[in-house]
Each structure stands twice: as structure tokens, then as C-alpha cells.
Design a protein around this motif. Structure first.
Motif, mmCIF file in Angstrom:
data_model
loop_
_atom_site.group_PDB
_atom_site.id
_atom_site.type_symbol
_atom_site.label_atom_id
_atom_site.label_comp_id
_atom_site.label_asym_id
_atom_site.label_seq_id
_atom_site.Cartn_x
_atom_site.Cartn_y
_atom_site.Cartn_z
ATOM 1 N N TRP A 143 -2.605 9.271 6.254
ATOM 2 C CA TRP A 143 -2.957 8.040 5.542
ATOM 3 C C TRP A 143 -3.448 6.976 6.522
ATOM 4 O O TRP A 143 -4.426 6.285 6.284
ATOM 5 N N GLU A 144 -2.751 6.841 7.654
ATOM 6 C CA GLU A 144 -3.131 5.848 8.656
ATOM 7 C C GLU A 144 -4.487 6.171 9.289
ATOM 8 O O GLU A 144 -5.274 5.282 9.550
ATOM 9 N N GLY A 194 9.670 11.852 14.733
ATOM 10 C CA GLY A 194 10.247 11.827 13.389
ATOM 11 C C GLY A 194 9.387 11.162 12.339
ATOM 12 O O GLY A 194 9.890 10.752 11.296
ATOM 13 N N LYS A 195 8.101 11.079 12.598
ATOM 14 C CA LYS A 195 7.221 10.406 11.650
ATOM 15 C C LYS A 195 6.701 11.397 10.613
ATOM 16 O O LYS A 195 6.578 12.586 10.855
ATOM 17 N N ASP A 196 6.376 10.862 9.441
ATOM 18 C CA ASP A 196 5.872 11.646 8.323
ATOM 19 C C ASP A 196 4.397 11.965 8.534
ATOM 20 O O ASP A 196 3.585 11.060 8.745
ATOM 21 N N ILE A 197 4.055 13.242 8.460
ATOM 22 C CA ILE A 197 2.666 13.668 8.676
ATOM 23 C C ILE A 197 1.749 13.090 7.608
ATOM 24 O O ILE A 197 0.603 12.736 7.886
ATOM 25 N N ASN A 198 2.234 12.968 6.377
ATOM 26 C CA ASN A 198 1.415 12.365 5.312
ATOM 27 C C ASN A 198 1.061 10.919 5.664
ATOM 28 O O ASN A 198 -0.054 10.479 5.400
ATOM 29 N N ASN A 199 2.011 10.205 6.245
ATOM 30 C CA ASN A 199 1.735 8.828 6.666
ATOM 31 C C ASN A 199 0.738 8.799 7.811
ATOM 32 O O ASN A 199 -0.083 7.892 7.906
ATOM 33 N N LEU A 200 0.812 9.788 8.688
ATOM 34 C CA LEU A 200 -0.160 9.880 9.790
ATOM 35 C C LEU A 200 -1.568 10.039 9.225
ATOM 36 O O LEU A 200 -2.488 9.324 9.623
ATOM 37 N N LEU A 259 10.607 2.169 9.591
ATOM 38 C CA LEU A 259 11.385 2.459 8.393
ATOM 39 C C LEU A 259 10.642 3.405 7.451
ATOM 40 O O LEU A 259 11.221 4.346 6.916
ATOM 41 N N ILE A 260 9.366 3.161 7.269
ATOM 42 C CA ILE A 260 8.563 3.976 6.364
ATOM 43 C C ILE A 260 8.225 5.328 6.982
ATOM 44 O O ILE A 260 8.054 6.313 6.281
ATOM 45 N N GLY A 261 8.161 5.371 8.306
ATOM 46 C CA GLY A 261 7.801 6.610 8.986
ATOM 47 C C GLY A 261 6.331 6.672 9.347
ATOM 48 O O GLY A 261 5.747 7.745 9.461
ATOM 49 N N ILE A 262 5.725 5.506 9.529
ATOM 50 C CA ILE A 262 4.317 5.438 9.927
ATOM 51 C C ILE A 262 4.250 5.480 11.446
ATOM 52 O O ILE A 262 4.920 4.697 12.119
ATOM 53 N N PRO A 263 3.453 6.391 11.988
ATOM 54 C CA PRO A 263 3.337 6.481 13.455
ATOM 55 C C PRO A 263 2.761 5.198 14.052
ATOM 56 O O PRO A 263 1.991 4.482 13.412
ATOM 57 N N LYS A 264 3.143 4.940 15.281
ATOM 58 C CA LYS A 264 2.632 3.767 15.990
ATOM 59 C C LYS A 264 1.123 3.909 16.191
ATOM 60 O O LYS A 264 0.590 5.006 16.275
ATOM 61 N N THR A 299 0.834 -1.202 0.000
ATOM 62 C CA THR A 299 0.000 0.000 0.000
ATOM 63 C C THR A 299 0.863 1.244 0.000
ATOM 64 O O THR A 299 0.601 2.196 -0.736
ATOM 65 N N HIS A 300 1.887 1.242 0.807
ATOM 66 C CA HIS A 300 2.747 2.425 0.915
ATOM 67 C C HIS A 300 3.539 2.672 -0.377
ATOM 68 O O HIS A 300 3.873 3.818 -0.694
#
Length: 170
Positions: free
Chosen positions: A168-169, A160-166, A125-130, A93-94
Motif C-alpha cells: 500500500w505504501e 514485523g511489518k505487514d506486507i500488505n501495508n508495504l 502501531l498499524i504495521g506500516i514500514p518506515k 486511509t488505513h
């Protein structure tokens, strides 16, 4: 011609001037037998019809998550990497339709020294928040707790997580 070809890749053909297209057209009309031209563009509509008529056109698309997942599963099995299907789904997906990106993520995860790739390793690794961060933010938003939302968001940024990934999650 002794099996030797010269291949010329012309990227961003939409940026060529009219004069450059005319010169290319002359070459395409009578190309040397040992030359292959590859024209690559995301704006095919900007290429003159005289050039189009002398080319074979191949339109590429993003690869589906299902196709990426299947290929990642095949690669993991052949590399003897233990990985849960959910982890492969996250990577697929990522990768957003890019097989090279998906394989790169899998390779980076496998370079950590173990033969097992866990979900948290991939997310880091991808930067997806927990998940706990995501749950806290969603809970704060539902409870209309602006300060709590901002504090949780700050924690994600500081981690250090990517806001776009946040997003998306969520």
C-alpha cells in the motif's frame, strides 16, 4: 407499550432455509407491537421478495477518508491530543472506510501516555514500514537489484511489518 421493545437482529439472513424464511414471513406479517426485527446481510438479493416487501431497506457504504479525517480531528481536539493532520490522514486511509477502526487506532495511539501522536508511532502501531525501507525497496527495484530487493523485503518482515501495508505504501 411502556417504551419497552424487544429487538431481534438476524445477521447472515442469506443463510436461512426456505422453511426459515416462511416462518419469518409469518412473524413479519403480524409482528407483536413491541418487537423490532433487524435483518442484516451483504447479499440482499438472496432474500425472497415476500420478505423484502415487508421491510425498510437501508444500504450502508464505507465512510470516505475525508469524513473520517474530519471526525478524527474533532475527537482529537476534544480529547486534547496533539496530532498532525498527516497522521490523521494516515489513520483515515488505513481505516479503509471504517470509523470504528479509525477511532480504535487513534485511541491506541493516545494510550501510550503522551498527549502527542507522532507519525512514527502510528506507523509502528498499524504495521506500516518506515519510509527508509520503502525507499530502499523501490530503489532496488528500479536498479533491477533482485538481491537488494529481497534483502530489504526480509528486513521489513523481520521488523514485523505487514506486507500488505508495504505494498500500500509503495
Amino acid at each position: 407499550v411502556d417504551g419497552k421493545f424487544k429487538i431481534y437482529i438476524i445477521d447472515e439472513v442469506h443463510m436461512l432455509t426456505t422453511e426459515a424464511f416462511n416462518a419469518l414471513l409469518k412473524t413479519l406479517e403480524e409482528p407483536p407491537s413491541h418487537v423490532v426485527f433487524i435483518l442484516a446481510t451483504t447479499e440482499a438479493h438472496k432474500i425472497p421478495a415476500t420478505i423484502h416487501s415487508r421491510c425498510q431497506r437501508y444500504d450502508f457504504r464505507k465512510i470516505t477518508d475525508t469524513e473520517i479525517f474530519a471526525r478524527l480531528q474533532y475527537v482529537a481536539e476534544n480529547m486534547k491530543i496533539q496530532v498532525e493532520p498527516e497522521v490523521l490522514r494516515i489513520i483515515a486511509t488505513h481505516a479503509d472506510g471504517g470509523m470504528r477502526d479509525a477511532l480504535s487506532i487513534l485511541e491506541r495511539c493516545s494510550q501510550e501516555g503522551t498527549d502527542e501522536i507522532e507519525e512514527n508511532k502510528v506507523k509502528d502501531l498499524i504495521g506500516i514500514p518506515k519510509t527508509v525501507f520503502i525507499n530502499n525497496i523501490v530503489e532496488s527495484v528500479v536498479n533491477e537489484d533482485v538481491e537488494g530487493t529481497l534483502n530489504n523485503l526480509q528486513e521489513v518482515i523481520e521488523d514485523g511489518k505487514d506486507i500488505n501495508n508495504l505494498v500500500w505504501e509503495i
